[in-house]
Motif scaffolding. Structure first.
Motif, short mmCIF file in Angstrom:
data_model
loop_
_atom_site.label_atom_id
_atom_site.label_comp_id
_atom_site.label_asym_id
_atom_site.label_seq_id
_atom_site.Cartn_x
_atom_site.Cartn_y
_atom_site.Cartn_z
N TYR A 118 3.93 5.10 7.63
CA TYR A 118 3.20 4.60 6.46
C TYR A 118 4.16 4.07 5.41
O TYR A 118 5.13 4.74 5.03
CB TYR A 118 2.38 5.72 5.81
CG TYR A 118 1.21 6.22 6.62
CD1 TYR A 118 0.07 5.45 6.77
CD2 TYR A 118 1.25 7.48 7.20
CE1 TYR A 118 -1.01 5.92 7.49
CE2 TYR A 118 0.17 7.96 7.93
CZ TYR A 118 -0.96 7.17 8.07
OH TYR A 118 -2.03 7.65 8.79
N LYS A 174 5.02 3.59 1.63
CA LYS A 174 4.66 4.48 0.54
C LYS A 174 4.90 3.81 -0.81
O LYS A 174 5.84 3.02 -0.96
CB LYS A 174 5.47 5.77 0.63
CG LYS A 174 5.32 6.53 1.93
CD LYS A 174 5.95 7.92 1.87
CE LYS A 174 7.43 7.88 1.55
NZ LYS A 174 8.04 9.21 1.56
N GLU A 175 4.08 4.16 -1.76
CA GLU A 175 4.25 3.69 -3.12
C GLU A 175 5.67 3.98 -3.61
O GLU A 175 6.15 5.11 -3.54
CB GLU A 175 3.23 4.37 -4.03
CG GLU A 175 3.36 4.00 -5.50
CD GLU A 175 2.46 4.82 -6.41
OE1 GLU A 175 2.56 4.65 -7.64
OE2 GLU A 175 1.67 5.65 -5.89
N VAL A 186 0.70 -1.95 5.44
CA VAL A 186 0.95 -0.56 5.07
C VAL A 186 1.57 0.24 6.22
O VAL A 186 1.86 1.43 6.05
CB VAL A 186 -0.34 0.14 4.58
CG1 VAL A 186 -0.82 -0.50 3.30
CG2 VAL A 186 -1.42 0.11 5.65
N PHE A 220 -5.74 7.10 0.16
CA PHE A 220 -5.37 6.03 1.07
C PHE A 220 -6.51 5.68 2.01
O PHE A 220 -6.80 4.50 2.26
CB PHE A 220 -4.14 6.46 1.88
CG PHE A 220 -3.65 5.47 2.88
CD1 PHE A 220 -2.92 4.36 2.49
CD2 PHE A 220 -3.93 5.62 4.23
CE1 PHE A 220 -2.46 3.43 3.41
CE2 PHE A 220 -3.48 4.72 5.17
CZ PHE A 220 -2.74 3.61 4.76
N GLY A 237 -7.90 2.39 0.37
CA GLY A 237 -6.62 1.81 0.77
C GLY A 237 -6.44 0.37 0.38
O GLY A 237 -5.33 -0.06 0.03
N GLY A 269 -3.12 -0.07 -1.71
CA GLY A 269 -2.04 -0.62 -0.88
C GLY A 269 -1.36 0.47 -0.08
O GLY A 269 -1.95 1.06 0.82
N ALA A 270 -0.13 0.77 -0.41
CA ALA A 270 0.65 1.75 0.33
C ALA A 270 0.13 3.17 0.07
O ALA A 270 -0.69 3.41 -0.81
CB ALA A 270 2.12 1.66 -0.07
#
Length: 329
Positions: free
Chosen positions: A11, A13-14, A50, A242, A246, A250-251
């Motif tokens: 994934y 990630k932010e 993502v 998420f 999602g 986004g991430a």
């Protein structure tokens, strides 16, 4: 004895760049190996920003080179996109590089967006899945029927060992196919569909083969574990957001972003409806639920997906799961 394994989706990630996500995946493979996990599988996803794993074969080679004991493989190769012959070549080469450590999990999902699927199959007719499984087995085990359209063709390089072949699925149809071909079967419980019927079809219909003389099953579960239930639920907030919104976040969001997200009423309802898909809690709570699933599915191996934004907390989750399940031996 219950075996534990890892399924890694990569994934995004932010707050993180791709190279950092890939570095963390490598560190997680090494860490879970040190904890005694049996396998480390990489998923295949296309055209979805993502996710970072579009080429499992490349990542498998990298991870295997950075570990020494843990089995490394695909969870899985979406084989309808490819030639079974080319998949056999790729995984024979990996097996040659890392003998006795390579798994080849295959599935028939598109693993991506519609445009990505179209691009992967441009000017190409999608093959029949069951035939592809037969072809793949024939290439890996050099057992093509003499009447096969490519009889005599060998997947290069020749290696004395064979990657461990698994069929992945989330429906009764996949269970029946795995049984028909006599291959190990992994059910993706984390997708949300109940798999009791799929596993029943697999076990009851299983036809012994050169690959397996009896059924060999595994389930994949979403598990988030922490020292306390409250902490685990805070960590799970990222994945819950998420899966709920999602397209808006986004991430994979941070814990802070998730805990402060202004859910709409409809989103809250959806989030609650999905809560049963995840195992969240302290070690004893997690152990109880994992063992319950093992009893339901009658398997001796569980593949863990642990989608946590904070990497140290994620490592801790895998550590706690390994420790508490070891107590059951």
């Amino acid at each position: 004895m219950v075996k534990l394994s890892v399924l890694e989706h990569g994934y995004m990630k932010e707050g993180f760049e791709t190279h950092e996500i890939l570095r963390e995946a490598t560190e997680l493979a090494k860490y879970t190996e040190s904890l005694g996990y049996n396998r480390f599988w990489i998923s295949e996803l296309h055209g979805i920003p993502v996710f970072s794993f579009s080429s499992p074969e490349v990542m498998i080679a990298h991870l295997a080179s950075n570990t020494s004991k843990i089995r490394v493989g695909s969870g899985g190769i979406m084989i309808p996109h490819y030639s079974a012959y080319k998949v056999a070549e790729n995984f024979r080469l990996l097996e040659g590089l890392y003998p006795g450590r390579i798994d080849l999990g295959i599935g028939r999902s598109t693993g991506g967006m519609h445009l990505a699927t179209a691009a992967l199959n441009e000017n190409r007719k999608m093959p029949e899945y069951s035939e592809q499984i037969s072809d793949l087995i024939g290439y890996l085990y050099e057992n093509l029927d003499e009447n096969h359209r490519f009889s005599g063709l060998q997947a290069i390089p020749y290696v004395k060992t064979v990657p461990e072949l698994w069929l992945l699925g989330s429906s009764s149809d996949s269970g029946k196919l795995a049984a028909k071909h006599g291959v190990p079967y992994s059910f993706a419980q984390f997708f949300g569909s109940r798999g009791e019927e799929a596993m029943y079809q697999y076990v009851s219909r299983f036809e012994p083969s050169m690959i397996a003389t009896e059924p060999k099953g595994m389930i994949a579960l979403n598990v988030i574990c922490a020292d306390t239930e409250d902490e685990a639920r805070e960590l799970a907030a990222s994945y819950e957001l998420f899966t709920t919104a999602g397209d808006q976040v986004g991430a994979l969001p941070s814990r802070e972003t998730a805990l402060n997200y202004p859910y709409t009423f409809e989103q809250k309802i959806f989030k609650k409806s999905q809560s049963h898909l995840n195992i969240i809690g302290n070690p004893e709570q997690v152990k109880e639920k994992i063992l319950k699933n093992i009893d339901i599915y009658k398997v001796d191996e569980v593949m863990i997906v642990s989608p946590i934004h904070d990497f140290e907390a994620r490592k801790k989750s895998f550590q706690l799961i390994a420790e508490v399940m070891k107590e059951n031996e």
